[in-house]
Enzyme design. Structure first.
Site, PDB file in Angstrom:
ATOM      1  N   ALA A  38      37.988  37.540  39.339  1.00  0.00           N
ATOM      2  CA  ALA A  38      38.690  37.646  40.717  1.00  0.00           C
ATOM      3  C   ALA A  38      38.319  39.227  41.195  1.00  0.00           C
ATOM      4  CB  ALA A  38      40.119  37.838  40.573  1.00  0.00           C
ATOM      5  N   PRO A  40      36.612  42.534  42.906  1.00  0.00           N
ATOM      6  CA  PRO A  40      37.741  43.466  43.291  1.00  0.00           C
ATOM      7  C   PRO A  40      38.876  43.057  44.012  1.00  0.00           C
ATOM      8  CG  PRO A  40      35.862  43.651  44.828  1.00  0.00           C
ATOM      9  CD  PRO A  40      35.468  42.660  43.894  1.00  0.00           C
ATOM     10  N   GLY A  41      38.801  41.745  44.359  1.00  0.00           N
ATOM     11  CA  GLY A  41      39.892  41.200  44.987  1.00  0.00           C
ATOM     12  C   GLY A  41      39.932  40.559  46.535  1.00  0.00           C
ATOM     13  N   GLY A  42      38.765  40.712  47.031  1.00  0.00           N
ATOM     14  CA  GLY A  42      38.536  40.106  48.410  1.00  0.00           C
ATOM     15  C   GLY A  42      39.114  38.793  48.437  1.00  0.00           C
ATOM     16  N   LYS A  43      38.557  37.639  47.595  1.00  0.00           N
ATOM     17  CA  LYS A  43      38.898  36.347  47.722  1.00  0.00           C
ATOM     18  C   LYS A  43      40.266  36.202  46.963  1.00  0.00           C
ATOM     19  CE  LYS A  43      34.196  34.640  47.072  1.00  0.00           C
ATOM     20  NZ  LYS A  43      33.648  36.179  47.134  1.00  0.00           N
ATOM     21  N   GLU A  61      40.544  39.112  35.449  1.00  0.00           N
ATOM     22  CA  GLU A  61      39.292  39.663  35.472  1.00  0.00           C
ATOM     23  C   GLU A  61      39.120  40.325  33.919  1.00  0.00           C
ATOM     24  OE1 GLU A  61      35.940  41.594  35.743  1.00  0.00           O
ATOM     25  OE2 GLU A  61      36.736  40.571  37.562  1.00  0.00           O
ATOM     26  N   ARG A  66      37.727  47.115  36.188  1.00  0.00           N
ATOM     27  CA  ARG A  66      37.753  46.311  37.441  1.00  0.00           C
ATOM     28  C   ARG A  66      38.979  45.529  37.861  1.00  0.00           C
ATOM     29  NH1 ARG A  66      33.110  44.510  40.116  1.00  0.00           N
ATOM     30  NH2 ARG A  66      33.911  42.321  40.044  1.00  0.00           N
ATOM     31  N   ASP A 106      33.941  32.442  41.339  1.00  0.00           N
ATOM     32  CA  ASP A 106      33.145  33.338  41.767  1.00  0.00           C
ATOM     33  C   ASP A 106      32.140  33.939  40.912  1.00  0.00           C
ATOM     34  OD1 ASP A 106      31.725  34.328  44.078  1.00  0.00           O
ATOM     35  OD2 ASP A 106      33.075  36.363  44.015  1.00  0.00           O
ATOM     36  N   CYS A 159      26.555  34.762  44.555  1.00  0.00           N
ATOM     37  CA  CYS A 159      25.707  35.405  45.701  1.00  0.00           C
ATOM     38  C   CYS A 159      24.170  35.663  45.427  1.00  0.00           C
ATOM     39  CB  CYS A 159      26.448  36.606  46.015  1.00  0.00           C
ATOM     40  SG  CYS A 159      26.521  38.146  44.753  1.00  0.00           S
TER      41      CYS A 159
END
Length: 393
Positions: A38, A40-43, A61, A66, A106, A159
């Protein structure tokens, strides 16, 4: 990122291609969701926004540093129904067998999609690194499967452009997990949004999503939505949770009565109603948390954030936590100090600020309708209680 409203959690800055992944997951209020990798937490914050305070998000995480950043972002955005854990995939999965309705993986990857904007990603790339990432991704997906309920949804994303980590990974997963099927991304994302999917050598993967940086305003990304076969029936955990005796909540209830409106008096009724009616309170040492309604037992795993940190008991008083301030809106608090931008910046730097003589004790400091934190009013001065570790220079 330096604006007052960013500090107040009014928005999160996120790369647009990355945002498509949560849209593909399609979180809905009431879902029980795991963000498996997870930080840094954007999603995670995007998922929390879509849950609208209902349901449960558990974000994990493996890296302690992190995970701390992840927890801070969850707090900044005021998410009250999120638990943050710091565990390796195998230990985390063993604690939540067939527990989640939706899981986001992710995955850590070789980062080829970041080449255009990040020279470090280019320098760190190697064929060996791709192979290492592929093996790690297989391990993570194997453990993710153990946690997903039949009928649930698993979204996998990276990504990178590497087919070894994308199409080949999904093909491997479907060949080794016959109770899954690949769903078409076009059924879940809006038409005409400029997305392009598919790689010529993988016609069986045309339902997976490919985002090409030369075809849209975003970086390179890959995502696939997988459905576990079966009927989705929520399984209630048999794990017993430790309840906090009512007598131990007296200090918090006194704070609540003197500093927060009732649910009927506030526009933010869902959160205050839970705060008033919930029995999901638990002390961790002297720190009091409001656990999410559907939270299981957390005993035996490393937890950085067990829901919403309400505050700490200190002798004969209750001191509210910064996390509580971030979850509140100005109309929730009896006492508020509404600031102009310059005063708000002074507050974020840790300075005392002037206030009305009528303000008493704990007051919510706000800017443009957004909560920034707590101050303690006395004699026309507001003593600063913005956390030292978050203060701006």
């Amino acid at each position: 990122g330096k604006h007052v409203l960013h500090e107040g959690g009014a928005y999160y800055i996120q790369e647009p291609s990355a945002m498509s992944v949560v849209s593909l997951l399609r979180p809905e209020p009431g879902d029980i969701i795991c963000d498996f990798c997870a930080a840094p937490g954007g999603k995670s914050t995007q998922i929390a926004g879509r849950l609208l305070g209902e349901g449960l998000l558990i974000s994990n995480e493996i890296s302690p540093s992190r995970a701390k950043i992840l927890s801070q972002n969850i707090e900044r955005m005021g998410a009250a129904n999120c638990i943050v854990c710091n565990e390796p995939p195998d230990r985390f999965a063993s604690h939540f067998p067939e527990f989640f309705t939706k899981i986001l993986v992710d995955a850590p990857c070789s980062g080829e999609g970041m080449f255009r904007k990040d020279e470090t990603a280019i320098r760190e790339w190697s064929a060996e690194q791709v192979d290492i990432c592929q093996k790690r991704q297989q391990m993570i997906l194997t453990h993710a499967d153990k946690m997903l309920l039949p009928g649930g949804v698993l979204v996998y994303s990276t990504c990178t452009f590497s087919t070894e980590e994308n199409e080949q990974m999904i093909r491997w997963f479907l060949e080794t997990h016959h109770d899954y099927e690949l769903e078409d991304w076009r059924d879940f994302l809006p038409e005409g949004c400029g997305l392009a999917g598919g790689v010529q050598d993988f016609p069986d993967m045309e339902k997976a999503l490919r985002l090409w940086p030369h075809k849209l305003s975003g970086e390179g990304h890959f995502a696939a939505r997988l459905r576990k076969k079966g009927t989705l029936n929520r399984i209630e955990t048999n794990q017993k949770k430790k309840r906090t005796p009512k007598k131990d909540l007296a200090l918090f209830q006194d704070f609540q009565e003197n500093h927060l409106h009732s649910a009927k008096e506030s526009e933010n009724r869902l959160f205050l109603k839970r705060l008033t009616a919930s029995s999901e309170y638990q002390y961790f040492g002297d720190a009091l948390y409001l656990l999410p309604e559907k939270a299981p037992s957390l005993q035996g795993i490393k937890v950085l954030r067990a829901g919403l940190h309400l505050g700490n008991r200190k002798k004969n008083r209750f001191e509210p936590a910064h996390a509580l301030a971030m979850a509140l809106s100005p109309d929730d608090a009896i006492y508020c100090r509404h600031c102009e931008e310059e005063t708000a910046l002074r507050y974020l730097r840790g300075e005392t600020i002037p206030c009305e003589q009528s303000l008493r004790s704990w007051s919510l400091v706000c800017y443009q309708g957004i909560s920034l934190g707590w101050g303690k009013a006395s004699g026309g001065v507001l003593k600063n209680h913005y956390p030292k570790g978050l203060r701006i220079p």
